[in-house]
Design a protein around this motif. Structure first.
Motif: not given
Length: 493
Positions: A308-320, A370-376, A415-420
């Motif tokens: 998981i990644y928790y991201l703060g982006i300093n612009q808007t993201i059109p199309g998402l 943004l919250f990014l999640l990739m199953p592992l 900030k990342s978050y993972c198995v450990s």
């Protein structure tokens, strides 16, 4: 006379159990190792003004959640505003994008456009899924699952064939749809149940109904609003919460739990409900009193962990969109990396949540959360270098989808978050994020038991026992355990 009951952990199952037990007149004390309630559903804020939900973000099966509040004379609307998302989410393929509309009627039209006859097939699929949902969520999942006799009732017996317990989900979906993208769209909801669609019973098409038909929602202020609301309900019944309290030992005598050692101090209780990781809870016991051996846990099939990644982006993201699934690569290849080869995927699929599209309070003005999640696979190495590699991969695909460039340079918080991290924060076995897989061999009575077999006043609740992973099932799990204690109060306390 009030009975004193300890609840270990304040995730959804712990919150639920605490509320029901307190309502029944017990003195309920909840002990949480973190500084806030919620477990995997905690929330944190940053100096830059971002607010991140740490875990769940799909608000599905709203009727199940509403039912919890109704049991105490409340509605979710008493605590937070629930927003219905339209589209529910976007699914990105290599050469096509599919937006899942809010309305099931519009979804039927979309299916028909993609595959001739698929609109009618979706209607038939959802009729069957609705039946499974109504039987499954009302009769099937509310059982304590001590033995199979619980499932011998005229209604369940009459419904057995229609529940499709012995058909796998992939074969079942294939009977309705031929188009690969439509099949992927229908298979997606079961991925987080912890196994390939080839190994999940078709019963779980009920999730398609609980999601697509009942809609995808968002609690304004974030998913954490549900945590705060459930905590308030429990407190209103009389439950007390204690934070920064780590349970270090479960002390027993003469076939019963007598006390807990918490932060070096000993506290006596009449009963204990563990909503903490099941395997970890048992390590707090003498080996002679554990339900299951290490070998047992090693032979279980666990649901995925996640990067998981928790991201703060300093612009808007059109199309998402609020929810976006990046499925440009083969689903089975990624699944095999989780359950077969147990390695980092070469061509990963992943999910992006952008709640700032719906809720401007979770990010500063003209910026995105943004919250990014990739199953592992569980138990794999997750050092910082490999995490960064996959962040770059995910960001590049978001850029391709949105037409933006240099997004990495626009990240002002990460900030990342993972198995450990799942292991250190939640004592999660192997770093799993979702509990045990809902395979047929790990369903109902075949899941870890909610009662300790040797200590009559120790109970277990949460995603490693019945009914299984997910927010609504965890809420139900807490209710099941509370009802068992209330029902057999004189016997166990």
């Amino acid at each position: 006379m009030k009975k004193k009951i300890a609840v270990i952990g304040s995730g959804f199952s712990g919150l639920s159990a605490a509320a029901y037990l307190a309502k029944a007149g017990n003195d309920v004390q909840v002990f949480e190792k973190h500084d806030q309630p919620g477990g995997r559903a905690r929330q944190f804020s940053t100096q830059q003004g971002y607010i991140f939900d740490m875990g769940p973000s799909w608000y599905w099966m709203p009727d199940v959640i509403e039912s919890f509040f109704a049991d105490f004379g409340y509605k979710t609307a008493d605590f937070f505003e629930l927003i219905s998302l339209n589209p529910q989410f976007e699914l990105i393929f290599s050469e096509e994008k599919i937006n899942v509309p809010e309305s099931i009627e519009e979804l039927k039209i979309l299916f028909e456009q993609i595959e001739k006859g698929a609109g009618l097939q979706l209607e038939k699929f959802m009729q069957s899924a609705k039946f499974k949902y109504e039987v499954g969520m009302k009769d099937f999942v509310n059982k304590p699952c001590h033995n199979w006799l619980e499932f011998i009732s005229p209604k369940i017996a009459k419904s057995a064939l229609k529940l499709d317990l012995l058909t796998n989900f992939r074969t079942y979906v294939g009977k309705y749809f031929k188009n690969e993208k439509l099949r992927t769209l229908m298979e997606f909801p079961v991925i987080f149940l912890g196994a390939s669609p080839k190994n999940i019973p078709a019963l779980y098409s009920l999730m398609n109904y609980g999601g697509y038909a009942l809609g995808t929602h968002y609690p304004k202020g974030g998913f954490y609003q549900l945590v705060l609301a459930m905590k308030k309900v429990a407190e209103n019944q009389g439950a007390a919460f204690h934070f920064n309290k780590t349970v270090e030992n479960i002390n027993t005598d003469n076939g019963k739990v007598r006390s807990l050692t918490i932060n070096g101090e000993t506290y006596e209780f009449d009963a204990v409900v563990a909503s903490s990781d099941y395997h970890h809870t048992e390590t707090l016991l003498n080996k002679a009193y554990r339900n299951y051996s290490e070998e047992y846990w090693q032979n279980r099939t666990f649901a995925p962990s996640s990067l998981i990644y928790y991201l703060g982006i300093n612009q808007t993201i059109p199309g998402l969109k609020h929810h976006t699934l990046f499925f440009e690569h083969d689903l089975d290849e990624h699944i095999d990396c989780i359950y077969g080869e147990k390695k980092w995927p070469e061509k990963p699929l992943f999910y992006v949540c952008c709640p700032s599209k719906t809720d401007h309070a979770v990010a500063p003005k003209d910026k995105e959360n943004l919250f990014l999640l990739m199953p592992l696979a569980i138990g794999i190495n997750d050092d910082e270098s490999v995490r960064k590699k996959y962040l770059a991969e995910m960001i590049s695909r978001i850029e391709r989808h949105t037409g933006l460039t240099n997004l990495l340079s626009k990240i002002e918080y990460r900030k990342s978050y993972c198995v450990s991290d799942f292991i250190s924060d939640y004592n999660a076995y192997g770093g799993n994020a979702y509990g045990l897989a809902n395979t047929l061999s790990q369903t109902a009575v075949l899941k870890p038991k909610i009662r300790n077999k040797k200590l009559k006043n120790l109970f277990y609740t949460g995603q490693l026992t019945v009914p299984g992973p997910g927010v609504p099932p965890s809420i139900i799990s807490g209710k099941i355990v509370a009802n068992e204690i209330i029902k057999f109060k004189n016997e166990v306390l």
